[in-house]
Write a protein that holds these residues in place. Structure first.
Motif: not given
Length: 314
Positions: A3-14, A220-224, A257-262
């Motif tokens: 369900p992830t739709l986007k890639v963001v810099l920099v950690r995600r672009i790798l 631990e609880e998952i954080q946004q 929690g960053a708008g990349q998932l449904i």
């Protein structure tokens, strides 16, 4: 289809998304003396290490140099692993990213469909606790220019990796019963969720999303905004087509929690505890709504149901 739709810099672009071109897994690289080799790369002893690479550094194949041998298990194909890293462009000698400054390790899954080929070649077979230098030529890297990072098509990248830990492969905790109106989980031969079957009380139409805990973890609880590593299966509600699953391949990582998932994932997974198994019921307006993925098994306004094992977050 994750369900992830986007890639963001920099950690995600790798990382490569599932929607990207599949990457080819290969064995670990050997020594390579091209461009002076990794013996000429210097690493400082600072808490946030500086990696000094001479301008014009090139490698013809992925090359790994072990700076410190760790005492943990060797990494294998399919493992999800936490690493700290420094990334340097060989052409310019300039650092373009580091996780040491934020002290937030990156989670990678050693899978041909999940990350750059050079990461798999450089890390597979190495021990937890090790510090490595890995030179990645263009063919095992992005394969094209990345203007946001000032990386050109033919640039070699040099990474310093500290292998921190493996991500757990299974959840554990106290078992909870699903409500009677929620479809039952069906398990495969390895006792992993493989889908759902409806019950006599299962509602035909769902208007509200819900998160049902069937294994209550103690993490631990998952954080946004965290990167979540999970195993999951997704099915058209209540017992329709299974449209995606990860258990037969490897765990997957995505930012929550960053708008990349449904919406259902973003809204319901933040705050859940690691080590838990969650059943999400997602009505159409919290899933793909009027725009389901093309060519897939999901139709417009379909309600979806997922079983998700929450393994790790960073």
């Amino acid at each position: 289809m994750i369900p992830t739709l986007k890639v963001v810099l920099v950690r995600r672009i790798l990382l490569a998304t599932v929607a990207a071109t599949s990457l080819v897994l290969a064995g670990c690289g050997g020594s390579d003396s091209g461009g002076g080799g990794l013996d000429d790369v210097k690493v400082s002893s600072a808490k946030s290490p500086k990696v000094t690479v001479d301008k014009g550094f090139k490698a013809s194949k992925t090359t790994t140099k072990v700076l410190k041998e760790g005492g943990g298990d060797a990494l294998a194909s399919g493992d999800a692993v936490k690493v700290n890293y420094v990334a340097v462009n060989g052409r310019t000698g300039k650092q373009f990213d580091s996780s040491f400054k934020s002290d937030k390790p990156l989670t990678l899954t050693l899978d041909e469909k999940a990350i750059l080929p050079g990461f798999v070649k450089g890390l597979e077979g190495k021990n937890i606790g090790s510090r490595l230098l890995v030179a990645i030529p263009p063919k095992d890297g992005f394969g094209k220019a990345q203007s946001q990072l000032d990386i050109k098509k033919n640039d070699t990248m040099v990474f310093l990796f500290d292998i921190v830990s493996k991500v757990p492969t299974e959840v554990s905790g106290s078992a909870k019963k699903l409500p009677g109106d929620v479809p039952k989980i069906v398990f495969d031969a390895d006792k992993h969720p493989s889908g759902f079957s409806k019950t006599s009380k299962t509602a035909k139409k769902i208007t509200k999303q819900s998160a049902n805990v069937v294994i209550h973890g103690s993490g631990e609880e998952i954080q946004q905004g965290q990167t979540l590593t999970a195993q999951y299966v997704g099915q058209v509600y209540p017992d329709g087509a299974v449209f995606d699953e990860s258990w037969t391949s490897s765990a997957r990582s995505f930012q929550v929690g960053a708008g990349q998932l449904i919406k259902c994932w973003d809204e319901q997974l933040v705050g859940q505890k690691l080590g838990s198994r969650i059943v999400l019921v997602c009505p159409g307006d919290k899933a793909y709504g009027k725009t389901p993925p093309e060519g897939g098994k999901i139709k417009k306004d379909d309600t979806l149901i997922f079983a998700i094992d929450l393994l790790d977050a960073s």
